[in-house]
Design a protein around this motif. Structure first.
Motif, PDB file in Angstrom:
ATOM      1  N   LEU A 653       0.858  -1.182   0.000  1.00 19.75           N
ATOM      2  CA  LEU A 653       0.000   0.000   0.000  1.00 19.75           C
ATOM      3  C   LEU A 653       0.892   1.229   0.000  1.00 19.75           C
ATOM      4  N   GLU A 654       0.493   2.238  -0.802  1.00 17.40           N
ATOM      5  CA  GLU A 654       1.291   3.454  -0.961  1.00 17.40           C
ATOM      6  C   GLU A 654       0.472   4.664  -0.551  1.00 17.40           C
ATOM      7  N   LEU A 655       1.154   5.678  -0.015  1.00  9.07           N
ATOM      8  CA  LEU A 655       0.542   6.956   0.271  1.00  9.07           C
ATOM      9  C   LEU A 655       1.166   7.991  -0.666  1.00  9.07           C
ATOM     10  N   ARG A 656       0.345   8.676  -1.504  1.00  8.68           N
ATOM     11  CA  ARG A 656       0.826   9.671  -2.474  1.00  8.68           C
ATOM     12  C   ARG A 656       0.060  10.970  -2.281  1.00  8.68           C
ATOM     13  N   ASP A 657       0.705  12.082  -2.651  1.00 11.18           N
ATOM     14  CA  ASP A 657       0.037  13.378  -2.576  1.00 11.18           C
ATOM     15  C   ASP A 657      -0.706  13.649  -3.877  1.00 11.18           C
ATOM     16  N   LEU A 658      -1.298  14.854  -3.997  1.00 11.67           N
ATOM     17  CA  LEU A 658      -2.087  15.179  -5.180  1.00 11.67           C
ATOM     18  C   LEU A 658      -1.232  15.198  -6.450  1.00 11.67           C
ATOM     19  N   GLN A 659       0.069  15.403  -6.321  1.00 11.67           N
ATOM     20  CA  GLN A 659       0.953  15.399  -7.484  1.00 11.67           C
ATOM     21  C   GLN A 659       1.453  13.995  -7.816  1.00 11.67           C
ATOM     22  N   GLY A 660       1.013  12.981  -7.045  1.00 11.80           N
ATOM     23  CA  GLY A 660       1.400  11.612  -7.326  1.00 11.80           C
ATOM     24  C   GLY A 660       2.727  11.210  -6.721  1.00 11.80           C
ATOM     25  N   ARG A 661       3.339  12.077  -5.895  1.00 16.51           N
ATOM     26  CA  ARG A 661       4.614  11.732  -5.304  1.00 16.51           C
ATOM     27  C   ARG A 661       4.416  10.702  -4.190  1.00 16.51           C
ATOM     28  N   LEU A 662       5.274   9.687  -4.127  1.00 17.48           N
ATOM     29  CA  LEU A 662       5.222   8.622  -3.121  1.00 17.48           C
ATOM     30  C   LEU A 662       5.769   9.157  -1.800  1.00 17.48           C
ATOM     31  N   LEU A 663       4.947   9.087  -0.754  1.00 19.23           N
ATOM     32  CA  LEU A 663       5.349   9.597   0.557  1.00 19.23           C
ATOM     33  C   LEU A 663       5.656   8.474   1.544  1.00 19.23           C
ATOM     34  N   HIS A 664       4.858   7.408   1.467  1.00 19.43           N
ATOM     35  CA  HIS A 664       5.070   6.258   2.364  1.00 19.43           C
ATOM     36  C   HIS A 664       4.682   4.987   1.617  1.00 19.43           C
ATOM     37  N   GLU A 665       5.248   3.879   2.074  1.00 19.28           N
ATOM     38  CA  GLU A 665       4.942   2.589   1.459  1.00 19.28           C
ATOM     39  C   GLU A 665       4.941   1.529   2.566  1.00 19.28           C
ATOM     40  N   TRP A 666       3.902   0.611   2.548  1.00 22.82           N
ATOM     41  CA  TRP A 666       3.805  -0.459   3.557  1.00 22.82           C
ATOM     42  C   TRP A 666       3.614  -1.802   2.869  1.00 22.82           C
ATOM     43  N   SER A 667       4.259  -2.820   3.400  1.00 21.83           N
ATOM     44  CA  SER A 667       4.031  -4.188   2.949  1.00 21.83           C
ATOM     45  C   SER A 667       2.853  -4.759   3.735  1.00 21.83           C
ATOM     46  N   VAL A 668       1.857  -5.236   3.022  1.00 26.06           N
ATOM     47  CA  VAL A 668       0.636  -5.712   3.681  1.00 26.06           C
ATOM     48  C   VAL A 668       0.881  -7.021   4.417  1.00 26.06           C
ATOM     49  N   SER A 669       1.466  -7.994   3.740  1.00 31.49           N
ATOM     50  CA  SER A 669       1.797  -9.299   4.327  1.00 31.49           C
ATOM     51  C   SER A 669       0.607  -9.939   5.024  1.00 31.49           C
ATOM     52  N   GLU A 670      -0.555  -9.794   4.428  1.00 29.15           N
ATOM     53  CA  GLU A 670      -1.786 -10.407   4.927  1.00 29.15           C
ATOM     54  C   GLU A 670      -2.167  -9.946   6.337  1.00 29.15           C
ATOM     55  N   ARG A 671      -1.692  -8.792   6.721  1.00 32.78           N
ATOM     56  CA  ARG A 671      -2.129  -8.247   7.997  1.00 32.78           C
ATOM     57  C   ARG A 671      -3.560  -7.715   7.853  1.00 32.78           C
ATOM     58  N   GLU A 672      -4.385  -8.033   8.815  1.00 34.01           N
ATOM     59  CA  GLU A 672      -5.785  -7.600   8.731  1.00 34.01           C
ATOM     60  C   GLU A 672      -5.941  -6.140   9.156  1.00 34.01           C
ATOM     61  N   ILE A 673      -5.157  -5.722  10.171  1.00 30.95           N
ATOM     62  CA  ILE A 673      -5.248  -4.363  10.688  1.00 30.95           C
ATOM     63  C   ILE A 673      -3.835  -3.841  10.918  1.00 30.95           C
ATOM     64  N   PHE A 674      -3.551  -2.622  10.529  1.00 34.34           N
ATOM     65  CA  PHE A 674      -2.319  -1.956  10.933  1.00 34.34           C
ATOM     66  C   PHE A 674      -2.557  -0.453  10.911  1.00 34.34           C
ATOM     67  N   GLY A 675      -1.739   0.276  11.657  1.00 35.12           N
ATOM     68  CA  GLY A 675      -1.930   1.708  11.782  1.00 35.12           C
ATOM     69  C   GLY A 675      -0.689   2.482  11.380  1.00 35.12           C
ATOM     70  N   PHE A 676      -0.853   3.798  11.159  1.00 33.28           N
ATOM     71  CA  PHE A 676       0.267   4.663  10.822  1.00 33.28           C
ATOM     72  C   PHE A 676      -0.095   6.079  11.249  1.00 33.28           C
ATOM     73  N   GLU A 677       0.931   6.944  11.347  1.00 35.02           N
ATOM     74  CA  GLU A 677       0.687   8.322  11.745  1.00 35.02           C
ATOM     75  C   GLU A 677       1.296   9.282  10.716  1.00 35.02           C
ATOM     76  N   LEU A 678       0.635  10.457  10.565  1.00 35.96           N
ATOM     77  CA  LEU A 678       1.034  11.454   9.569  1.00 35.96           C
ATOM     78  C   LEU A 678       1.232  12.821  10.217  1.00 35.96           C
ATOM     79  N   HIS A 679       1.743  12.844  11.445  1.00 35.18           N
ATOM     80  CA  HIS A 679       1.890  14.116  12.142  1.00 35.18           C
ATOM     81  C   HIS A 679       2.853  15.073  11.420  1.00 35.18           C
TER      82      HIS A 679
END
Length: 703
Positions: A653-679
Motif C-alpha cells: 500500500l502506498e501513500l501519495r500526494d495530489l501530485q502523485g509523489r510517493l510519501l510512504h509505502e507499507w508491505s501488507v503481508s496479509e495483515r488484517e489491521i495496521f496503523g500509521f501516523e502522519l503528524h
C-alpha cells in the motif's frame, strides 16, 4: 415418643401457682409494614409465661421517637401439648391453677401516619417499647426489664442522591417468621437448632446477628460471666459455615446451634438487619428467654453416646439438608438459583432417635420403634394448594409433592400442632417422611430496586421446615430455615467476533457476528452443583439453556462522524448473526457500528467488551473497488487500515500526494489491521492506493 414422658417432666419441673409469680414476660419483637400513602402498621408480639400476671388488657405504648399506643389485637395459646390434650394451657384448671410450660402470644398493632415525616436522621427513626415488669430470673443476665426496637434507617436513592422520606420509601421491616421454642431438655449430648429466621417481603438481604438485651432505659446490658455476647447459651457450637465474625448465629438463616448443658432461663437477643443496594434500610430485634429443664424419674433417659440409654431419647425429629435429585454431595440450607431455573429440592425428615416401647432398663420389654411425625413447610412463597399461581405474595408460588414422587401426587394438607396452631403445609406419615419442593421462579422474584441505577442482583426467600412428633409434640419439634436466593438472569457478553463489508451495488453496509450460542460456557452455579450432573455435557447443556433463557436481543447501533450512537436495528434470535443497514448516508462522513447484547431480567445492554468498527463513507470509495477501509477519515494524525477482502489483497500500500509523489509505502503481508501516523505531513488531501493503482482511497488530513 410416648406422651406421658415429657408431660410428667413439665408437670413436676415447671408446675406453679398463678398467684405466686410476677408477669414473667419471656420475650418480644417489634416490626412495621408499609400500607401506602405514608401509613405504617406497627406490630408488637409479646410472649408470656402464663403462670405470671396478665399483660395490660387494652394496649402497650411506644415511647419514642413519638408516643403512641398499640391496642391489643389477639392472644394465642402457644403452649406445647399433645394432640387432644388441654392439660398444659393458659386456661386455669378447676382449682384456678396453671401447669408450668404454658405460654401465650399477645399481638398488639396499630396504624401510624408518617406522611408528614422527613427523611430519617443518620441514626434512623428508632421505635422502642418497654414491656411491663418483669422477666423470669435469668441464669446469664441480671437484667429484669425488657426493651425491643424497630429502626427505620436513612436510605439514599442512588439515582437522585436524595434521602427518602418514609412515605417515599414505603419499606417493610424484616419479620420473624416462627415462634421461638419454649423449652429444651437438659442433655449435653443433644444438638439443638434454635431458629430466629426473619424474612423481608421487599426482597432485601437480611443479616442476623446476636446483640445485647436492653433494659427499660433502652441501654444494652452485658451478660453475666461466663456467658458473653458470642456465647449467651450453655454448650454453644456455632452453625456450620459461619465465620468467626458472625459466630455463633448463622447470618442468613438466624440459626443458633447449642447443646443444653445447664438448666435455667437464658435470654438471647437477635437483631435482623435489612440491606438494599448495599445500604442498611431497617432493623428489628427479638428478645427471648428459653428454658432448659432437667429430666425426672419416669421420663426417658437422656441420649448418650455410650450404652443402651442411647436407644431412649427425648430428641426431636431430624431434618436433613435439602438436596437436588441425584445429588448427595451438595447439601445446604442456603441455596442459590437463577430466575428461570427449575428448582426441585428433596426435603426429608426422620425421627432418628425414637423412643422404643417398653422399659428402658429391661431390654426384654422393648418393642419396635414407632416413628410418627408431621413434616411441613411455612413460607410466603408457598402455594395454598398445588397451584403455582395462588397462595403466595408474588406468584409463581412454590408447591409440594409427597415422596416417593413416582407415585401420584398427594395434595398437601395443613398440619397442626397439639395446641391447634398451624404447623404449615405438608404431610403426616409413619416412619420415614419427605417431600419435594418445586419452584419455577421468574424475573418477578428478583425485586427491582432503583431500576435506573441498576437492579438488585438477587432476592432471598425463606422456607421454614418443621418436623414434629405426631404422637406428642411435647417431646420435640424441630425447625430449620431454608433460604433460597434468586439471582437475576445472567448478563451475557457482547458477540466476540464481527465482520463489516460494503455492498457497493446496493450501497448497503452488512454486519456479521458469531452467535452467542457458540460461545456459551459452563456457569459457576453448575460447577458448585457438580454432584447433580452426570457429565460435562450435561453441565454445558444446562448452562446453554440458562443463557438462552436470559437472551433478549442483539441491538445494532450506528455512529456518524463520531457523533451520538443511534439504534438502527434489532435481532431477537440468539442464532441470528447478520444485519444489513439500508440507511442513506451523508457524504464524507465516518461511520461506526456497535453490536450490543440485551439480556438479564432488566434487559440490560452489555456495554463492556463492545465491538466498534469505524469505516469510511461510500463517497471516498473509488469505483467501488476498495478491499480495505480507512479510519478515521478525515483525521488529524493517527490512522488505521482494516483489510476486508482477503481474496484480492495488494502486496503493498502506498501513500501519495495530489501530485502523485510517493510519501510512504507499507508491505501488507496479509495483515488484517495496521496503523500509521502522519503528524509530520501538512494538512491536505492524499491518496492511499495499491502499487498498481487499481485500489485507491482519498485521505483527508487535518491540521
Amino acid at each position: 415418643m410416648r406422651t406421658y414422658f415429657l408431660f410428667i417432666l413439665l408437670a413436676f419441673c415447671l408446675a406453679g401457682s398463678r398467684s405466686a409469680t410476677a408477669t414473667h414476660v419471656l420475650g418480644a419483637e417489634l416490626s412495621y409494614s408499609c400500607q401506602g400513602n405514608g401509613l405504617y402498621r406497627f406490630t408488637l408480639v409479646v410472649y408470656r409465661d402464663c403462670l405470671g400476671i396478665d399483660l395490660p388488657p387494652n394496649s402497650i405504648s411506644i415511647s419514642s421517637p413519638v408516643s403512641f399506643s398499640l391496642p391489643l389485637v389477639s392472644v394465642q395459646d402457644i403452649s406445647p401439648r399433645c394432640s387432644g390434650s388441654s392439660l398444659i394451657s393458659c386456661t386455669p384448671d378447676a382449682n384456678g391453677n396453671i401447669l408450668g410450660g404454658a405460654v401465650s402470644k399477645s399481638i398488639y398493632s396499630t396504624l401510624l401516619n408518617l406522611s408528614g415525616w422527613g427523611a430519617p436522621p443518620l441514626s434512623g427513626y428508632r421505635f422502642s417499647v418497654t414491656l411491663p415488669c418483669c422477666r423470669p430470673a435469668l441464669s446469664n443476665s441480671a437484667i429484669t426489664e425488657m426493651s425491643v426496637t424497630a429502626t427505620m434507617h436513612r436510605f439514599v436513592d442512588p439515582t437522585t442522591n436524595q434521602a427518602l422520606t418514609p412515605a417515599q420509601l414505603c419499606d417493610n421491616s424484616p419479620v420473624f417468621t416462627t415462634n421461638p421454642a419454649v423449652a429444651y431438655i437438659l442433655n449435653p449430648a443433644d444438638t439443638v437448632y434454635a431458629q430466629h429466621f426473619a424474612s423481608d417481603v421487599d426482597g432485601d438481604q437480611v443479616l442476623h446477628q446476636l446483640t445485647l438485651p436492653r433494659d427499660n432505659f433502652r441501654s444494652d446490658r452485658p451478660y453475666l460471666l461466663p456467658y458473653t455476647l458470642s456465647a449467651p447459651l450453655p454448650g454453644m457450637l456455632g452453625s456450620m459455615g459461619v465465620g468467626a465474625a458472625n459466630h455463633p448465629i448463622h447470618p442468613q438463616t438466624g440459626e443458633i446451634v447449642f447443646r443444653p448443658a445447664m438448666p435455667g432461663n437464658f435470654v438471647t437477643c437477635v437483631r435482623a438487619s435489612a440491606f438494599r443496594n448495599g445500604q442498611l434500610i431497617s432493623e428489628v430485634t427479638r428478645d427471648f428467654a428459653v428454658k432448659i429443664v432437667t429430666a425426672y424419674v419416669g421420663s426417658p433417659l437422656p441420649y448418650t453416646t455410650q450404652g443402651l440409654a442411647s436407644f431412649f431419647s427425648q430428641r426431636a425429629p431430624q431434618i436433613w439438608k435439602p438436596q437436588t435429585q441425584g445429588d448427595s454431595t451438595v447439601q445446604s440450607f442456603v441455596r442459590s438459583f437463577y430466575a428461570g431455573d427449575s428448582i426441585k429440592l428433596l426435603l426429608q425428615s426422620e425421627d432418628v432417635f425414637p423412643t422404643l416401647s417398653g422399659d428402658p432398663i429391661n431390654t426384654t420389654t422393648w418393642g419396635p420403634p414407632n416413628q410418627q411425625l408431621k413434616f411441613a413447610v411455612l413460607s410466603q412463597k408457598l402455594s395454598e394448594s398445588n397451584d403455582a399461581s395462588v397462595g403466595c405474595d408474588l406468584p409463581p408460588c412454590a408447591t409440594l409433592n409427597r415422596l416417593p414422587i413416582t407415585l401420584p401426587s398427594v395434595q398437601p394438607s395443613l398440619q397442626f400442632l397439639g395446641n391447634g396452631l398451624p404447623l404449615g403445609r405438608g404431610f403426616s406419615t409413619l416412619n420415614y417422611n419427605g417431600m419435594e419442593l418445586i419452584w419455577l421462579p421468574d424475573c418477578g422474584q428478583v425485586r427491582q430496586h432503583d431500576h435506573a441505577a441498576g437492579a438488585a442482583t438477587q432476592s432471598s426467600y425463606g422456607f421454614v421446615l418443621r418436623a414434629a412428633d405426631a404422637m406428642c409434640v411435647l417431646e420435640g419439634a424441630t425447625d430449620r430455615a431454608l433460604l433460597i436466593n434468586i439471582l437475576s438472569k445472567p448478563i451475557l457478553q457482547a458477540p466476540a467476533h464481527a465482520g463489516l463489508q460494503f455492498d457497493n451495488a446496493n450501497q448497503h453496509f452488512q454486519l456479521s457476528w458469531t452467535p452467542l450460542i457458540d460461545t456459551l460456557t459452563i456457569d459457576s452455579l453448575d460447577l458448585v452443583n457438580w454432584g447433580q450432573q452426570l457429565s460435562l455435557v450435561e453441565l454445558r447443556q444446562k448452562s446453554v439453556h440458562r443463557r438462552m433463557s436470559s437472551f433478549h436481543a442483539y441491538r445494532i447501533y450506528r455512529q456518524l462522524n463520531y457523533g451520538p450512537w443511534h439504534l438502527v436495528g434489532e435481532r431477537h434470535s440468539i442464532y441470528d448473526s447478520l444485519f444489513t443497514d439500508t440507511s442513506a448516508f451523508p457524504q464524507a462522513h465516518a461511520v461506526s457500528y456497535q453490536i450490543r447484547t440485551v439480556s438479564g431480567c432488566n434487559l440490560l445492554e452489555r456495554a463492556s467488551n463492545r465491538m466498534d468498527y469505524s469505516v469510511q463513507n461510500t463517497a471516498v470509495f473509488e469505483a467501488g473497488k476498495s478491499a480495505f477501509m480507512l479510519s478515521p477519515n478525515p483525521g488529524q494524525g493517527w490512522y488505521q487500515i482494516r483489510l476486508i477482502d482477503q481474496k484480492s489483497l495488494p502486496e503493498k500500500l502506498e501513500l501519495r500526494d495530489l501530485q502523485g509523489r510517493l510519501l510512504h509505502e507499507w508491505s501488507v503481508s496479509e495483515r488484517e489491521i495496521f496503523g500509521f501516523e502522519l503528524h509530520n505531513l501538512p494538512a491536505g488531501v492524499y491518496f492511499l492506493q495499491s502499487a498498481h493503482g487499481n485500489l485507491r482511497l482519498k485521505l483527508v488530513h487535518r491540521p
